[in-house]
Structure formats: structure tokens, C-alpha cells
Design a protein around this motif. Structure first.
Motif, PDB file in Angstrom:
ATOM      1  N   THR A 188     -15.706  -0.645  -8.322  1.00  0.00           N
ATOM      2  CA  THR A 188     -15.733  -0.962  -6.314  1.00  0.00           C
ATOM      3  C   THR A 188     -15.093   0.448  -5.646  1.00  0.00           C
ATOM      4  O   THR A 188     -15.856   0.242  -4.799  1.00  0.00           O
ATOM      5  CB  THR A 188     -14.810  -2.288  -5.743  1.00  0.00           C
ATOM      6  N   ILE A 189     -14.057   1.424  -5.891  1.00  0.00           N
ATOM      7  CA  ILE A 189     -13.764   2.495  -5.332  1.00  0.00           C
ATOM      8  C   ILE A 189     -13.548   2.925  -6.523  1.00  0.00           C
ATOM      9  O   ILE A 189     -12.662   2.636  -7.466  1.00  0.00           O
ATOM     10  CB  ILE A 189     -12.720   2.252  -4.221  1.00  0.00           C
ATOM     11  N   THR A 190     -13.147   3.866  -5.499  1.00  0.00           N
ATOM     12  CA  THR A 190     -13.171   5.374  -6.948  1.00  0.00           C
ATOM     13  C   THR A 190     -11.414   5.069  -7.401  1.00  0.00           C
ATOM     14  O   THR A 190     -10.678   4.619  -6.554  1.00  0.00           O
ATOM     15  CB  THR A 190     -13.697   6.432  -6.543  1.00  0.00           C
ATOM     16  N   ASP A 191     -10.973   6.716  -8.075  1.00  0.00           N
ATOM     17  CA  ASP A 191      -9.138   6.919  -7.924  1.00  0.00           C
ATOM     18  C   ASP A 191      -8.763   7.128  -6.853  1.00  0.00           C
ATOM     19  O   ASP A 191      -7.788   7.220  -6.246  1.00  0.00           O
ATOM     20  CB  ASP A 191      -9.089   6.773  -9.417  1.00  0.00           C
ATOM     21  N   ALA A 192      -9.649   8.756  -6.292  1.00  0.00           N
ATOM     22  CA  ALA A 192      -9.817   9.174  -5.409  1.00  0.00           C
ATOM     23  C   ALA A 192      -9.071   8.633  -4.030  1.00  0.00           C
ATOM     24  O   ALA A 192      -8.304   8.250  -3.497  1.00  0.00           O
ATOM     25  CB  ALA A 192     -10.726   9.754  -4.409  1.00  0.00           C
ATOM     26  N   ALA A 193     -10.398   7.477  -3.796  1.00  0.00           N
ATOM     27  CA  ALA A 193     -10.369   6.194  -2.711  1.00  0.00           C
ATOM     28  C   ALA A 193      -8.813   5.565  -3.652  1.00  0.00           C
ATOM     29  O   ALA A 193      -8.051   5.288  -2.122  1.00  0.00           O
ATOM     30  CB  ALA A 193     -11.607   5.627  -2.782  1.00  0.00           C
ATOM     31  N   GLU A 194      -8.620   5.391  -4.284  1.00  0.00           N
ATOM     32  CA  GLU A 194      -7.301   4.375  -4.012  1.00  0.00           C
ATOM     33  C   GLU A 194      -6.009   4.825  -4.161  1.00  0.00           C
ATOM     34  O   GLU A 194      -5.072   4.514  -3.872  1.00  0.00           O
ATOM     35  CB  GLU A 194      -7.460   3.666  -5.683  1.00  0.00           C
ATOM     36  N   SER A 195      -6.255   6.735  -4.229  1.00  0.00           N
ATOM     37  CA  SER A 195      -4.791   7.311  -4.178  1.00  0.00           C
ATOM     38  C   SER A 195      -4.266   7.104  -2.578  1.00  0.00           C
ATOM     39  O   SER A 195      -3.447   7.511  -2.055  1.00  0.00           O
ATOM     40  CB  SER A 195      -5.437   8.753  -5.029  1.00  0.00           C
ATOM     41  N   TYR A 196      -6.290   7.474  -1.545  1.00  0.00           N
ATOM     42  CA  TYR A 196      -5.480   8.185  -0.349  1.00  0.00           C
ATOM     43  C   TYR A 196      -5.312   6.698   0.390  1.00  0.00           C
ATOM     44  O   TYR A 196      -4.324   6.389   1.150  1.00  0.00           O
ATOM     45  CB  TYR A 196      -7.250   8.180  -0.258  1.00  0.00           C
ATOM     46  N   ALA A 197      -6.321   4.874  -0.348  1.00  0.00           N
ATOM     47  CA  ALA A 197      -5.127   3.989   0.298  1.00  0.00           C
ATOM     48  C   ALA A 197      -3.779   4.003  -0.066  1.00  0.00           C
ATOM     49  O   ALA A 197      -3.234   3.266   0.901  1.00  0.00           O
ATOM     50  CB  ALA A 197      -6.125   2.814  -0.706  1.00  0.00           C
ATOM     51  N   ARG A 198      -3.593   4.903  -0.867  1.00  0.00           N
ATOM     52  CA  ARG A 198      -1.768   3.739  -1.564  1.00  0.00           C
ATOM     53  C   ARG A 198      -0.920   5.099  -0.380  1.00  0.00           C
ATOM     54  O   ARG A 198      -0.130   4.686  -0.105  1.00  0.00           O
ATOM     55  CB  ARG A 198      -1.954   4.791  -2.896  1.00  0.00           C
ATOM     56  N   GLU A 199      -1.430   5.978  -0.345  1.00  0.00           N
ATOM     57  CA  GLU A 199      -1.013   7.089   0.249  1.00  0.00           C
ATOM     58  C   GLU A 199      -0.611   6.590   1.452  1.00  0.00           C
ATOM     59  O   GLU A 199       0.364   6.478   2.779  1.00  0.00           O
ATOM     60  CB  GLU A 199      -1.734   8.473   0.893  1.00  0.00           C
ATOM     61  N   CYS A 200      -1.753   5.811   2.438  1.00  0.00           N
ATOM     62  CA  CYS A 200      -1.705   5.140   3.870  1.00  0.00           C
ATOM     63  C   CYS A 200      -0.872   3.848   3.493  1.00  0.00           C
ATOM     64  O   CYS A 200       0.365   3.566   4.711  1.00  0.00           O
ATOM     65  CB  CYS A 200      -3.327   5.125   4.537  1.00  0.00           C
TER      66      CYS A 200
ATOM     67  N   ILE B 191      -4.997   4.046  11.532  1.00  0.00           N
ATOM     68  CA  ILE B 191      -5.062   4.316  10.122  1.00  0.00           C
ATOM     69  C   ILE B 191      -5.305   5.642   9.620  1.00  0.00           C
ATOM     70  O   ILE B 191      -3.908   6.690   9.266  1.00  0.00           O
ATOM     71  CB  ILE B 191      -4.874   2.978   8.764  1.00  0.00           C
ATOM     72  N   LEU B 192      -6.678   6.004  10.232  1.00  0.00           N
ATOM     73  CA  LEU B 192      -6.665   7.647   9.911  1.00  0.00           C
ATOM     74  C   LEU B 192      -6.243   7.929  10.638  1.00  0.00           C
ATOM     75  O   LEU B 192      -5.438   9.678  10.297  1.00  0.00           O
ATOM     76  CB  LEU B 192      -8.399   7.832  10.089  1.00  0.00           C
ATOM     77  N   ASP B 193      -5.347   7.985  11.820  1.00  0.00           N
ATOM     78  CA  ASP B 193      -5.000   9.541  13.083  1.00  0.00           C
ATOM     79  C   ASP B 193      -3.354   9.418  12.356  1.00  0.00           C
ATOM     80  O   ASP B 193      -3.442  10.340  12.188  1.00  0.00           O
ATOM     81  CB  ASP B 193      -4.556   8.604  14.349  1.00  0.00           C
ATOM     82  N   LEU B 194      -3.089   8.134  12.265  1.00  0.00           N
ATOM     83  CA  LEU B 194      -1.595   8.035  11.232  1.00  0.00           C
ATOM     84  C   LEU B 194      -1.676   9.019  10.097  1.00  0.00           C
ATOM     85  O   LEU B 194      -0.957  10.109   9.812  1.00  0.00           O
ATOM     86  CB  LEU B 194      -1.086   6.737  10.453  1.00  0.00           C
TER      87      LEU B 194
ATOM     88  N   GLY C 207      -4.713  -7.568   6.790  1.00  0.00           N
ATOM     89  CA  GLY C 207      -5.401  -6.707   7.830  1.00  0.00           C
ATOM     90  C   GLY C 207      -5.265  -5.318   7.592  1.00  0.00           C
ATOM     91  O   GLY C 207      -6.400  -4.522   8.020  1.00  0.00           O
ATOM     92  N   LEU C 208      -4.141  -5.082   7.511  1.00  0.00           N
ATOM     93  CA  LEU C 208      -4.119  -3.360   7.480  1.00  0.00           C
ATOM     94  C   LEU C 208      -4.204  -3.329   6.088  1.00  0.00           C
ATOM     95  O   LEU C 208      -5.028  -1.781   5.766  1.00  0.00           O
ATOM     96  CB  LEU C 208      -2.657  -3.153   8.018  1.00  0.00           C
ATOM     97  N   ALA C 209      -4.004  -3.679   5.048  1.00  0.00           N
ATOM     98  CA  ALA C 209      -5.467  -3.558   3.459  1.00  0.00           C
ATOM     99  C   ALA C 209      -6.450  -3.562   3.815  1.00  0.00           C
ATOM    100  O   ALA C 209      -7.005  -2.743   3.211  1.00  0.00           O
ATOM    101  CB  ALA C 209      -4.835  -4.322   2.850  1.00  0.00           C
ATOM    102  N   ALA C 210      -7.264  -4.076   4.751  1.00  0.00           N
ATOM    103  CA  ALA C 210      -8.301  -4.235   4.385  1.00  0.00           C
ATOM    104  C   ALA C 210      -9.136  -2.933   5.285  1.00  0.00           C
ATOM    105  O   ALA C 210      -9.990  -2.523   4.959  1.00  0.00           O
ATOM    106  CB  ALA C 210      -9.346  -5.649   5.212  1.00  0.00           C
ATOM    107  N   ALA C 211      -8.658  -2.606   6.838  1.00  0.00           N
ATOM    108  CA  ALA C 211      -8.835  -1.688   6.876  1.00  0.00           C
ATOM    109  C   ALA C 211      -8.956  -0.524   6.150  1.00  0.00           C
ATOM    110  O   ALA C 211      -9.459   0.671   5.736  1.00  0.00           O
ATOM    111  CB  ALA C 211      -8.242  -0.925   8.377  1.00  0.00           C
ATOM    112  N   THR C 212      -7.894  -0.247   5.396  1.00  0.00           N
ATOM    113  CA  THR C 212      -7.003   0.706   4.648  1.00  0.00           C
ATOM    114  C   THR C 212      -8.269   0.908   3.167  1.00  0.00           C
ATOM    115  O   THR C 212      -8.629   1.969   3.192  1.00  0.00           O
ATOM    116  CB  THR C 212      -5.269   0.939   4.178  1.00  0.00           C
ATOM    117  N   ILE C 213      -8.480  -0.116   2.910  1.00  0.00           N
ATOM    118  CA  ILE C 213      -9.700  -0.097   1.729  1.00  0.00           C
ATOM    119  C   ILE C 213     -11.224   0.403   2.351  1.00  0.00           C
ATOM    120  O   ILE C 213     -11.451   1.273   1.675  1.00  0.00           O
ATOM    121  CB  ILE C 213      -9.695  -1.524   0.940  1.00  0.00           C
ATOM    122  N   TYR C 214     -10.722  -0.292   3.653  1.00  0.00           N
ATOM    123  CA  TYR C 214     -12.520   0.015   4.078  1.00  0.00           C
ATOM    124  C   TYR C 214     -12.324   1.474   4.610  1.00  0.00           C
ATOM    125  O   TYR C 214     -13.391   2.881   3.792  1.00  0.00           O
ATOM    126  CB  TYR C 214     -13.193  -0.003   5.469  1.00  0.00           C
TER     127      TYR C 214
END
Length: 140
Positions: free
Chosen positions: A30-42, A107-110, A59-66
Motif C-alpha cells: 500500500t505504501i513504500t518503505d520510504a513512506a513507512e519510514s517517514y510515518a515512523r519519524e512523524c 504534522i508536516l510542519d512539525l 486520527g493522527l495515524a491516519a493523517a500521518t499515513i496520508y
């Protein structure tokens, strides 16, 4: 509340826990390893930030995955290159698309404000890196 429900509720105390759970439950590809890594950083950033106080970890998880799918511009599991929609991310986490819209830009700003963290796991070199993560002004 049953013991199973109590364990689930307490295990999702931190945004990173909810993000990890959501990532584990996404269909493969569904998402790439790079996207998973970014989500974990967030998730790590959100765990230590006041913004997550009083907000639903799901809710924060959904926004982070998006957001992570936008940043990584991953190919979908259907084969074509695209990002997850707000509706898809919301459905995976059991929240509304409005919740995703309310949180993903913050989340992007943070993430942008956090020193030494970016999509590639290197020191903060986004200004000079051609594959740099987008800024808030670059997203829809």
C-alpha cells in the motif's frame, strides 16, 4: 470495558503506537518503505509534541499515513503510481476524512521544524537535496 479493549486502548496511548498498528494493518504494497519510514519519524515527533495532547492517536495515524504517501509519492498496490486518498487513509484507521484534513498539514510542519529528521534519515539537508520532502506550500 473488557480486558482486550483496555489493552488496545492503553497500547494506543502514543501516536507512534497507533501509527505502527496502522502500518502493520495496511495491505502489503500500500505504501513504500520510504513512506513507512517517514510515518515512523512523524510518530516519534508527535510522541514528544504538545500537538498530540488530547487528540485521537488513530486520527493522527491516519493523517500521518496520508502525509507519508504524499511525501514519498509511492506506487499503489494496484500498480499505478499514486498517493493514498484522504478517504483511504481514514478508512484504514477508522476515522473520518475530515480528521485527516485537520491534521496532516500540522504534522508536516512539525516534521519540517524537527532538526535532523527527514525522509532519507540524514541530517537536515532538504534545501539542497533534489528529492527533498515537500514543504507545506507544495501539498494540496
Amino acid at each position: 470495558m473488557s480486558t482486550d479493549q483496555e489493552q488496545t486502548t492503553t497500547s494506543l496511548t502514543f501516536p507512534s503506537d497507533a501509527i505502527e498498528t496502522a502500518l502493520d494493518e495496511l495491505p502489503p504494497g500500500t505504501i513504500t518503505d520510504a513512506a513507512e519510514s517517514y510515518a515512523r519519524e512523524c510518530g516519534t515527533i508527535l510522541d514528544g509534541h504538545y500537538y498530540s495532547s488530547g487528540r485521537s492517536p488513530s486520527g493522527l495515524a491516519a493523517a500521518t499515513i496520508y502525509l507519508s504517501s504524499l511525501v514519498a509519492n509511492q506506487p499503489a498496490h494496484r500498480g499505478s503510481s499514486r498517493t493514498l486518498s484522504q478517504d483511504e487513509a481514514a478508512n484504514y484507521c477508522g476515522v473520518s476524512p475530515v480528521t485527516v484534513r485537520q491534521h496532516y498539514r500540522k504534522i508536516l510542519d512539525l516534521h519540517e521544524e524537527s532538526p535532523d529528521v527527514n525522509l532519507h534519515g540524514k541530517s537536515d539537508e532538504r534545501e539542497s537535496t533534489p528529492n527533498a520532502a515537500p514543504t507545506n506550500g507544495d501539498l494540496p
